[in-house]
Design an enzyme around this catalytic site. Structure first.
Site, mmCIF file in Angstrom:
data_model
loop_
_atom_site.group_PDB
_atom_site.id
_atom_site.type_symbol
_atom_site.label_atom_id
_atom_site.label_comp_id
_atom_site.label_asym_id
_atom_site.label_seq_id
_atom_site.Cartn_x
_atom_site.Cartn_y
_atom_site.Cartn_z
ATOM 1 N N CYS A 298 -2.154 3.103 9.142
ATOM 2 C CA CYS A 298 -3.194 2.164 8.673
ATOM 3 C C CYS A 298 -4.364 2.075 9.641
ATOM 4 C CB CYS A 298 -2.628 0.753 8.538
ATOM 5 S SG CYS A 298 -1.184 0.598 7.519
ATOM 6 N N HIS B 194 0.874 -1.185 0.000
ATOM 7 C CA HIS B 194 0.000 0.000 0.000
ATOM 8 C C HIS B 194 0.908 1.232 0.000
ATOM 9 C CE1 HIS B 194 -3.737 -1.983 2.072
ATOM 10 N NE2 HIS B 194 -4.027 -1.739 0.801
HETATM 11 N N1 ARG Z 1 -3.866 -6.992 6.585
HETATM 12 C C1 ARG Z 1 -4.257 -5.768 5.965
HETATM 13 C C2 ARG Z 1 -4.209 -5.928 4.452
HETATM 14 O O1 ARG Z 1 -3.333 -6.585 3.976
HETATM 15 C C3 ARG Z 1 -3.394 -4.641 6.420
HETATM 16 C C4 ARG Z 1 -3.813 -3.319 5.877
HETATM 17 C C5 ARG Z 1 -2.905 -2.198 6.263
HETATM 18 N N2 ARG Z 1 -3.453 -0.968 5.850
HETATM 19 C C6 ARG Z 1 -2.803 0.002 5.218
HETATM 20 N N3 ARG Z 1 -3.428 1.114 4.983
HETATM 21 N N4 ARG Z 1 -1.588 -0.156 4.760
HETATM 22 O O2 ARG Z 1 -5.027 -5.418 3.725
#
Ligand code: ARG
Length: 286
Positions: A261, A167
């Site tokens: 996050c 991300h």
């Molecule tokens: N386990 C989640 C996923 O893989 C973690 C999300 C983390 N969020 C972020 N905005 N980076 O989607």
């Protein structure tokens, strides 16, 4: 002009856990300790509250362990909430939970076309008037193009090339309209070039601190909140006139997430130029 109180959406980790593996950080054999996760989450709430933020809560839902990562609820633009459409089906159940919360809290819910994947503020961050949009691993590039049309603003798509930085908010964090933290190796040569061209003040983090989620920072005015384990970034932030804070978030790193996050800024990020300029038809309040 006084700016409105920062409002941050979060979700208690009552049903948080590592129940599937959708990024390289997640391993079902390395379970999160829910009691410790709750303590770490509460410490983040208390820290952000102490910095003057108003914390708003979306109720947790059994069977949606990643609902705690509210950055992925959507992208806020004035009174509009551009709802996420998750690539992993394991997270798609979160979409209607966030849609209902936004609709009942005064936001106009805008849905991306169903053929586009878009993971909200996890992959779309304003720095100044420009929206930087991460794509390939989760969100897709056509989603970014649709977003540019929908919001009528300049969107710079950035290809994410390292699966650990899946991300945009794991490798890039705007601090102010002209300043951002970043981890250059998470981008291809083109992405590195445009970031360097568009953002005059860049703070690069080293490999070990990137792995500690140094880039996944919550910004409240001149305060910057991260996980522990980023001392060199914190020293640099002090030099640049910011006040860094650290709080342990290791239980969330097991899912591939950290401070940023776990939050969604409802009134617009400090680095977003639109926050300072109310548009017609928006009364600027909630
Ligand atoms: N386990 C989640 C996923 O893989 C973690 C999300 C983390 N969020 C972020 N905005 N980076 O989607």
């Amino acid at each position: 002009m006084t700016l409105p109180t920062p409002r941050i959406l979060m979700c208690r980790p009552d049903y948080y856990g590592i129940e599937y593996e959708i990024n390289p950080w997640m391993n079902r054999q390395r379970q999160a300790d829910r009691t410790l996760a709750l303590a770490q989450w509460q410490a983040l709430v208390d820290l952000l509250g102490g910095l003057g933020a108003q914390i708003e809560l979306v109720p947790p839902v059994a069977g949606l362990p990643d609902l705690v990562f509210t950055a992925n609820a959507g992208l806020i633009f004035h009174q509009r909430a551009i709802l996420s459409h998750f690539r992993p089906r394991q997270r798609q159940g979160e979409e209607e939970v966030f849609a209902a919360w936004f609709a009942s809290h005064g936001f106009q819910v805008v849905r991306p076309p169903s053929e586009h994947f878009f993971e909200g503020a996890g992959d779309a961050l304003f720095c100044g008037a420009t929206l930087f949009a991460g794509y390939r691993i989760r969100s897709d590039i056509r989603g970014a193009q649709w977003l540019a049309q929908e919001l009528g603003c300049e969107v710079i798509p950035l290809e994410l090339v390292n699966p650990y930085y899946y991300h945009l908010d794991t490798c890039f964090c705007p601090l102010a309209p002209d300043t951002a933290i970043w981890y250059p190796p998470a981008f291809d040569a083109y992405g590195q070039r445009v970031i360097t061209q568009f953002i005059p003040r860049l703070v690069a983090v080293a490999d070990d601190e990137a792995r500690a989620f140094a880039c996944n920072a919550v910004v409240v005015g001149r305060h910057v909140v991260t996980n522990t384990g980023c001392p060199r970034l914190h020293e640099e932030l002090v030099r640049q006139g910011y006040t860094p804070h650290q709080t342990p978030l290791g239980e969330f790193v097991k899912a591939g997430g950290s401070a940023k996050c776990l939050t969604l800024r409802l009134d617009g990020e400090d680095a977003a130029a639109w926050r300072q300029m109310p548009v017609e038809g928006s009364n600027g309040s909630s």
